[in-house]
Design a protein around this motif. Structure first.
Motif, PDB file in Angstrom:
ATOM      1  N   ALA A   1     -52.284  77.021 112.247  1.00 24.58           N
ATOM      2  CA  ALA A   1     -53.193  77.465 113.311  1.00 24.58           C
ATOM      3  C   ALA A   1     -52.781  78.818 113.871  1.00 24.58           C
ATOM      4  N   ALA A   2     -51.496  79.120 113.785  1.00 22.35           N
ATOM      5  CA  ALA A   2     -51.004  80.419 114.268  1.00 22.35           C
ATOM      6  C   ALA A   2     -51.010  81.466 113.166  1.00 22.35           C
ATOM      7  N   ILE A   3     -50.591  81.068 111.957  1.00 25.97           N
ATOM      8  CA  ILE A   3     -50.374  82.032 110.871  1.00 25.97           C
ATOM      9  C   ILE A   3     -51.671  82.589 110.298  1.00 25.97           C
ATOM     10  N   ILE A   4     -52.632  81.718 110.007  1.00 27.57           N
ATOM     11  CA  ILE A   4     -53.841  82.181 109.315  1.00 27.57           C
ATOM     12  C   ILE A   4     -54.610  83.213 110.143  1.00 27.57           C
ATOM     13  N   PRO A   5     -54.885  82.961 111.424  1.00 23.97           N
ATOM     14  CA  PRO A   5     -55.564  84.007 112.219  1.00 23.97           C
ATOM     15  C   PRO A   5     -54.743  85.290 112.323  1.00 23.97           C
ATOM     16  N   TYR A   6     -53.427  85.128 112.390  1.00 16.76           N
ATOM     17  CA  TYR A   6     -52.539  86.297 112.472  1.00 16.76           C
ATOM     18  C   TYR A   6     -52.705  87.173 111.236  1.00 16.76           C
ATOM     19  N   TYR A   7     -52.691  86.564 110.061  1.00 17.02           N
ATOM     20  CA  TYR A   7     -52.856  87.314 108.817  1.00 17.02           C
ATOM     21  C   TYR A   7     -54.266  87.878 108.685  1.00 17.02           C
ATOM     22  N   GLU A   8     -55.243  87.120 109.120  1.00 16.10           N
ATOM     23  CA  GLU A   8     -56.639  87.587 109.025  1.00 16.10           C
ATOM     24  C   GLU A   8     -56.845  88.887 109.801  1.00 16.10           C
ATOM     25  N   ASN A   9     -56.041  89.093 110.830  1.00 10.62           N
ATOM     26  CA  ASN A   9     -56.195  90.280 111.671  1.00 10.62           C
ATOM     27  C   ASN A   9     -55.321  91.460 111.239  1.00 10.62           C
ATOM     28  N   PHE A  10     -54.569  91.303 110.157  1.00  8.25           N
ATOM     29  CA  PHE A  10     -53.759  92.413 109.667  1.00  8.25           C
ATOM     30  C   PHE A  10     -54.649  93.565 109.210  1.00  8.25           C
ATOM     31  N   SER A  11     -54.207  94.777 109.481  1.00  7.81           N
ATOM     32  CA  SER A  11     -54.849  95.943 108.878  1.00  7.81           C
ATOM     33  C   SER A  11     -54.483  95.977 107.394  1.00  7.81           C
ATOM     34  N   LYS A  12     -55.210  96.753 106.624  1.00  7.50           N
ATOM     35  CA  LYS A  12     -54.899  96.888 105.197  1.00  7.50           C
ATOM     36  C   LYS A  12     -53.489  97.448 105.020  1.00  7.50           C
ATOM     37  N   GLU A  13     -53.111  98.384 105.882  1.00  5.55           N
ATOM     38  CA  GLU A  13     -51.782  98.988 105.782  1.00  5.55           C
ATOM     39  C   GLU A  13     -50.688  97.963 106.056  1.00  5.55           C
ATOM     40  N   LYS A  14     -50.889  97.114 107.055  1.00  8.07           N
ATOM     41  CA  LYS A  14     -49.904  96.087 107.378  1.00  8.07           C
ATOM     42  C   LYS A  14     -49.792  95.063 106.254  1.00  8.07           C
ATOM     43  N   MET A  15     -50.929  94.620 105.724  1.00  7.49           N
ATOM     44  CA  MET A  15     -50.899  93.643 104.641  1.00  7.49           C
ATOM     45  C   MET A  15     -50.245  94.236 103.401  1.00  7.49           C
ATOM     46  N   THR A  16     -50.523  95.499 103.126  1.00  8.53           N
ATOM     47  CA  THR A  16     -49.897  96.179 101.986  1.00  8.53           C
ATOM     48  C   THR A  16     -48.386  96.165 102.126  1.00  8.53           C
ATOM     49  N   SER A  17     -47.897  96.448 103.315  1.00 11.62           N
ATOM     50  CA  SER A  17     -46.455  96.448 103.548  1.00 11.62           C
ATOM     51  C   SER A  17     -45.861  95.062 103.339  1.00 11.62           C
ATOM     52  N   VAL A  18     -46.508  94.044 103.875  1.00 15.83           N
ATOM     53  CA  VAL A  18     -45.987  92.677 103.780  1.00 15.83           C
ATOM     54  C   VAL A  18     -45.913  92.220 102.329  1.00 15.83           C
ATOM     55  N   VAL A  19     -47.007  92.371 101.579  1.00 15.11           N
ATOM     56  CA  VAL A  19     -47.007  91.843 100.208  1.00 15.11           C
ATOM     57  C   VAL A  19     -46.116  92.674  99.290  1.00 15.11           C
TER      58      VAL A  19
END
Length: 210
Positions: free
Chosen positions: A118-136
């Protein structure tokens, strides 16, 4: 298990980037899957495991890969396989599957799963493309490094490759380029030549204690 070398010091400290392999040898699929399974014990952010592997081993696919890897053609021509590692920009879509598995295996209570998802999925859904790129990229790189070390335990050598056409790689192997970010290519096989030794700066030169 197909491990041939369990001396961690040799595995890590004697690792070299090898570019020329025995082109007559192919790593069996079951062993390749075993190596990948061992490599993906790597940690990842909230255990979403964004790494995705494409093993390019056929002559047809290697020919398709050749124009995309710039000056790394010897590795492509002689390796048992070119292992393409992508980061899944929609890795959180499998969050429920991953956390359900943890519950099934007795590694997590169901109420903790529900609370964390419930905490993680909305958190990831709101990542910018730049943030998600860094994480993966970080997470997939951890798995890539482990794959190189695991390969050495199986008696193989590797070469990590970053010089490739990033905007063309995913589609060349049938993946959605908007979802799958190319992180690294690793050539793997039986070495025909030794890799070159390289110098490293001293730890004291790259470390600050506060």
């Amino acid at each position: 298990m197909n491990q041939k070398n369990n001396d961690f010091s040799k595995i890590m400290l004697e690792r070299r980037s090898v570019r020329h392999y025995d082109e007559t040898f192919k790593i069996p699929h079951d062993e390749m899957l075993e190596m990948i399974q061992e490599a993906i014990t790597a940690p990842s952010s909230v255990n979403l495991q964004p790494w995705r592997f494409v093993v390019v081993e056929s002559d047809e696919m290697k020919a398709k890969l050749k124009p995309l890897i710039r000056f790394n053609t010897l590795q492509n021509e002689t390796s048992s396989a070119m292992v393409l590692i992508f980061g899944d920009m929609r890795c959180h879509d499998r969050g429920e599957e991953i956390y359900d598995l943890a519950v099934e295996q007795g590694k997590m209570p169901s109420d903790v799963r529900d609370e964390q998802l419930a905490a993680i999925i909305p958190y990831y859904e709101n990542f910018s493309k730049e943030k998600m790129t860094s994480v993966v990229t970080i997470d997939a790189s951890l798995a890539a490094m482990q794959f190189m070390l695991v390969a050495r335990t199986h008696g193989y050598e590797t070469n990590p490759i970053g010089g490739f056409e990033e905007d063309l790689l995913a589609e060349a192997v049938g993946l959605d380029k908007d979802q799958y970010l190319p992180v690294m290519i690793i050539s793997v096989g039986k070495a025909m030549t030794d890799g070159y030794e390289s110098s490293r700066l001293d730890a004291s030169d790259v470390t600050t204690f506060k």
